[in-house]
Design an enzyme around this catalytic site. Structure first.
Site, PDB file in Angstrom:
ATOM      1  CG  ASP A 214      -1.956   0.991   1.317  1.00 47.63           C
ATOM      2  OD1 ASP A 214      -2.833   0.925   0.445  1.00 47.63           O
ATOM      3  OD2 ASP A 214      -1.957   1.840   2.224  1.00 47.63           O
ATOM      4  CD  GLU A 281      -2.158   2.329  -3.611  1.00 43.18           C
ATOM      5  OE1 GLU A 281      -3.201   2.946  -3.866  1.00 43.18           O
ATOM      6  OE2 GLU A 281      -1.624   2.389  -2.497  1.00 43.18           O
TER       7      GLU A 281
HETATM    8  C1  GLC Z   1      -4.216   2.956  -0.602  1.00 44.46           C
HETATM    9  C2  GLC Z   1      -5.429   2.083  -0.465  1.00 44.46           C
HETATM   10  C3  GLC Z   1      -6.571   2.952  -0.047  1.00 44.46           C
HETATM   11  C4  GLC Z   1      -6.258   3.574   1.279  1.00 44.46           C
HETATM   12  C5  GLC Z   1      -4.931   4.327   1.236  1.00 44.46           C
HETATM   13  C6  GLC Z   1      -4.433   4.603   2.619  1.00 44.46           C
HETATM   14  O1  GLC Z   1      -4.374   3.864  -1.623  1.00 44.46           O
HETATM   15  O2  GLC Z   1      -5.665   1.406  -1.659  1.00 44.46           O
HETATM   16  O3  GLC Z   1      -7.776   2.241  -0.001  1.00 44.46           O
HETATM   17  O4  GLC Z   1      -7.266   4.458   1.651  1.00 44.46           O
HETATM   18  O5  GLC Z   1      -3.932   3.591   0.603  1.00 44.46           O
HETATM   19  O6  GLC Z   1      -3.986   3.422   3.217  1.00 44.46           O
END
Ligand code: GLC
Ligand code: MG
Length: 556
Positions: A214, A281
């Site tokens: 994440d 991500e």
């Molecule tokens: C990422 C996750 C999202 C979350 C954010 C903070 O983007 O996919 O859902 O709100 O991180 O952890």
């Protein structure tokens, strides 16, 4: 720039993740076994046959760890336990076993940028004085101004509002790029690194096949935390070709030193038997910057958000596909393809707008409402493009049903902190997180044993229920079954793209024995030579392909 420590690229043949189709499960909304209206691990287990039959290679589970659920579990208070909402560690072990027994790998979500403010570490930090080792795990700073009452810098939270808060009665401020209940960790502190290496080992020891990391581009902040006049955003609504340089480039993102962390993690993963993987991500541009996360000794994959944000436009898609393949090849990584996730408006609905592809960050009842039939038609065609591309493809739960966004959810139900923190200016992500419809006509559409669902299911969802689609030849679910089977049969994930001449707004390429034709225009076009083996809509015959349609042919 840090160069990889070794430059030879391992042989592609054995790595399952190089061409895997990975299905994202959002546990809250997949299936509910205990009837509390919130999906859970036993619910996923109860749908294992469905998942196995789909023909995907792996399941990625969004967070199910202990959490006060301020950000739907992306606010973790204990990284080594399952939240009672979702079940127990035993439930997790059972799920993993059942998946492995069916050749399905399991990827879990790792949330390293921040913890919950209810994590033992943050509680200890608040109970300890400025300058203490407890505070040094987070980003505590004194405020600006004579009495320190101004935040340490001008950063904004991704969810809106300021990125700094003070606990009641506390002199110091702490940084939170997201909600105030999600304090950022200080990744320059070795103790933080050691702790997360131990968390990785905890899940690797249990047998997980990988991690979705994440906010992977956010862990390290620029030294001195300089002010930043730009917006602090993750999902950038502009497609790659329109994005001016400098978007999403604040001092909180994509700092060079972040890569050392992933090199350490890769060494840990590689020390385990099997072929474990990490996917980043990272909302990072351009593709060459993103590719740095998947150098041979770092992560294995990164989500391709340029593809997710692409418009319904043939030259733009082609440019993004070529750039993605080239950037990934440069570092020996697989390209990835993703069109929806739990943070973005479902693709079916984005493609039903008059400017198809816009508004990834939410569609409200006050906005233009998508044309559902047109959006579905295009989404089915896009699936035929996505699943024909070499590399690894992602499917967000419900995408295989053609499920639309709930664009009319009343504000009272909304739970996304982005909605609250922006006073509704940003509608937020609840519309893509509605519990799945399994059985038309059943209470909660078969999501759980009773009627309870943590977000309401819109009326129209019954028509998309799994039981309506299973075995129905024209259904989106059966289209996915067919495409996933053909993709596997013809090794498309290991193939290559060979573009063929085509009219404007039509994409034609060969991948191995399969010729892929996608008509993004509105008029019928002639199909190139080849026998159709799959199509997104009924072909009218006479070798024609209707607008917003796609076909796979066998190359003559
Ligand atoms: C990422 C996750 C999202 C979350 C954010 C903070 O983007 O996919 O859902 O709100 O991180 O952890
Ligand atoms: Mg439940």
């Amino acid at each position: 720039m840090n160069l990889p420590t070794h430059t030879t690229i391992a042989s592609a043949a054995g790595n399952w993740w190089r061409n895997a189709v990975i299905y994202q499960i959002y546990p809250r909304s997949f299936a509910d076994a205990d009837g509390d209206g919130i999906g859970d691990l036993p619910g996923i287990l109860s749908r294992m046959e469905y998942l196995a039959a789909l023909g995907v290679d792996a399941l990625w589970l969004s967070p199910f760890y202990r959490s006060p659920q301020t950000d739907a579990g992306y606010d973790v208070s204990d990284y080594r336990d399952v939240d009672p909402l979702f079940g127990t560690l035993d439930d997790f072990d059972r799920l993993l076993q059942a998946a492995h027994a069916r050749d399905l790998r399991i990827i879990v979500d790792l949330v390293p940028n921040h913890t919950s403010d209810e994590h033992a570490w943050f509680r200890a930090a608040l109970a300890s004085p400025p300058g203490s080792v407890e505070r040094a795990r987070y980003m505590f700073r004194d405020g600006r101004g004579a009495d320190g009452s101004e935040p340490p810098n001008n950063w904004q939270s991704v969810f809106g509002g300021g990125a700094w808060s003070r606990a009641e009665g506390d002199r110091q401020w702490y940084l939170h790029l997201f909600d105030r209940k999600q304090p950022d960790l200080d990744w320059n502190n070795p103790e933080v690194r050691t702790e997360f290496e131990s968390v990785l080992r905890f899940w690797l020891d249990r047998g997980v096949d990988g991690f979705r990391v994440d906010v992977a581009h956010g862990l390290i902040k620029a030294a001195g935390l300089p002010d930043w006049a730009g917006e602090t955003s993750m999902v950038d609504g502009a497609p790659a070709q329109d994005a001016s340089d400098g978007v999403n480039r604040g001092p909180m993102w994509d700092q060079d030193n972040v890569h050392a962390i992933y090199r350490d993690w890769r060494r840990i993963l590689d020390s385990y038997p099997g072929d474990r993987m990490m996917v980043a991500e990272a909302w990072v541009r351009p593709q060459s910057r993103l590719a740095r996360y998947v150098r041979p000794d770092e992560m294995n994959q990164a989500f391709n958000f340029d593809y997710l944000l692409a418009r319904w436009n043939a030259p733009m898609l082609r440019t993004i596909i070529d750039a993605s393949l080239a950037a990934a090849a440069e570092v020996g990584a697989p390209a990835t393809w993703v069109t929806s996730n739990h943070d973005t408006v479902r693709i079916t609905s984005r493609l039903g707008l008059s400017h198809p592809g816009i508004r990834p960050k939410g569609i409200s009842a006050a906005d233009e409402q998508p044309d559902e039939a047109l959006g579905l038609r295009r989404a089915r065609a896009l699936a035929m493009l996505t699943l024909a591309l070499p590399g690894s493809a992602y499917i967000y739960q419900g995408e295989e049903l053609g499920l639309p966004e709930d664009t009319t959810m009343p504000a009272t139900f909304r739970q996304d902190p982005a909605f609250r923190r922006t006073g509704g200016r940003e509608i937020g992500r609840d519309g893509c997180r509605v519990p799945l419809p399994w059985v038309a006509g059943a209470p909660s559409l078969g999501f759980g044993p009773g009627a309870a669902t943590w977000l309401p299911q819109p009326e129209g969802f019954a028509g998309y229920a799994v039981d309506r689609q299973e075995g129905a030849p024209d259904s989106t679910l059966e289209l996915y079954h067919a495409l996933l089977r053909l993709r596997r049969e013809h090794g498309l994930g290991r193939g290559a793209v060979r573009w063929q001449a085509s009219p404007d707004q039509v994409l034609v390429f060969d991948n191995g024995p399969v010729r892929v034709v996608v008509n993004l225009g509105t008029d019928d076009v002639d199909l190139p030579p080849g026998t159709p083996i799959a199509s997104s809509l009924a072909l009218p015959g006479e070798g024609r392909l209707p607008g917003n349609g796609a076909a796979w042919l066998s190359v003559p």
